[in-house]
Design an enzyme around this catalytic site. Structure first.
Site: not given
Ligand code: ATR
Length: 309
Positions: A96, A132
């Site tokens: 990420k 997220d």
């Protein structure tokens, strides 16, 4: 019927080398791979179980596949996917941060969270997003029927990638106070500095998980969140002691397997209202799908896909 014609096997596992040509990637398949989740390892990812049913239901002729990419090779993976005409990809652990560096444009939310979990390949750019945070907020609203705004929120295990992203999102969402707790202090001190830079008015406290004042502070918070990896193993303890929980408090664990961690069990024993990370998994996926296909409604198909296991 369109839906039946496009129905295909989801979640085939590939490696970076398989992105060398369309012939190799799609050998044995009528439907081209045009979306993926990249990670290392990635075989366990639940993302294809959500995204493929949504693609099939929408009649989009695309396979959603898993691609294992070694650390250090994310930019190369993006270049190859672009060349093959991919629509986008999801990014999971440990890529990420590397994905953020490999994008040419970053959405402001992802910038603040310091990590990218969704990529859209556009004509002249590789654009990074982070779903997220929005997925977490949607899960909280769905599970607890409360908005994040104006809550006092404690994040246990805020030193990891998930904790940092959710803390940054909470700050953006307008929480009243953030308590960051972690086994080690260095990473959350740096995180608190970064959050205060973006949100100078927000009160951010930083404590070690073993700090004796933590349970008192935790009881003052309306929402407690576990983002540590403690709980992934069935016999893991709770990251917070039992006296941290109170009746009516909202307690959320980002872990969804096992579904009931010691953290949630401790909260339930005190009369708190709990939810696990399954709905966050779903909602971050819905947000990603809608970034690739604006105006789409993938929620029902994704829920069914996850429930089917
Ligand atoms: P990442 O999410 O970046 O991959 P991780 O190694 O999975 O990171 O760790 C996530 C979080 O779990 C971190 O906050 C970590 O605490 P440290 O920053 O102190 O390492 C926390 N964590 C992992 N194992 C732990 C344990 N046994 N006790 C308490 N916290 C733990």
């Amino acid at each position: 019927m369109l839906r039946a014609r496009f129905l295909c096997m989801s979640g085939d596992l590939y490696h970076l080398d398989d992105l060398s040509s369309r012939e190799r990637l799609d050998a044995g398949h009528e439907i081209p791979a045009r979306l993926a989740v990249i990670g290392c390892p990635v075989a366990h990812s639940a993302s294809p179980r959500m995204h493929q049913p949504a693609l099939d239901e929408a009649g989009i002729a695309a396979r959603y596949v898993k691609i294992e990419v070694d650390p250090g090779r994310v930019a190369e993976a993006f270049r190859r996917m672009r060349e093959l005409g991919f629509i986008g990809c999801n990014v999971t652990v440990p890529h990420k941060f590397e994905a953020m560096a490999a994008c040419t444009d970053i959405d402001p939310g992802a910038q603040e969270m310091g990590a990218v979990n969704t990529v859209r390949f556009e004509e002249n750019s590789t654009r990074g997003f982070n779903t997220d945070g929005p997925g977490f907020e949607a899960a909280i609203t769905e599970a607890f029927s409360i908005p994040l705004k104006d809550l006092d929120v404690l994040i246990a295990g805020a030193g990891g990638g998930a904790g940092g992203a959710l803390a940054a999102h909470c700050a953006r969402a307008g929480v009243r106070r953030l308590v960051l707790a972690n086994r080690s202090l260095d990473k959350i001190e740096a995180l608190a500095l970064s959050i205060r830079r973006y949100h100078p008015g927000l009160r951010v406290d930083v404590l070690a998980l073993g700090d004796p004042v933590l349970p008192d502070l935790a009881r003052q918070c309306q929402l407690l969140v576990n983002t540590s990896s403690v709980g992934l193993k069935a016999d893991d303890p709770s990251p917070l002691p039992p006296e941290s929980f109170t009746a009516g408090q909202r307690v959320f664990d980002t872990i969804y397997q096992p579904p009931l961690t010691a953290f949630l069990a401790g909260a339930q024993a005190a009369g708190a209202i709990t939810a696990n990370g399954a709905s966050m998994l779903l909602h971050q996926g819905i947000h990603a799908f809608r970034l690739w296909f604006p105006g789409s409604h993938p929620a029902a198909a994704m829920r069914r896909g996850l429930a089917a296991g």
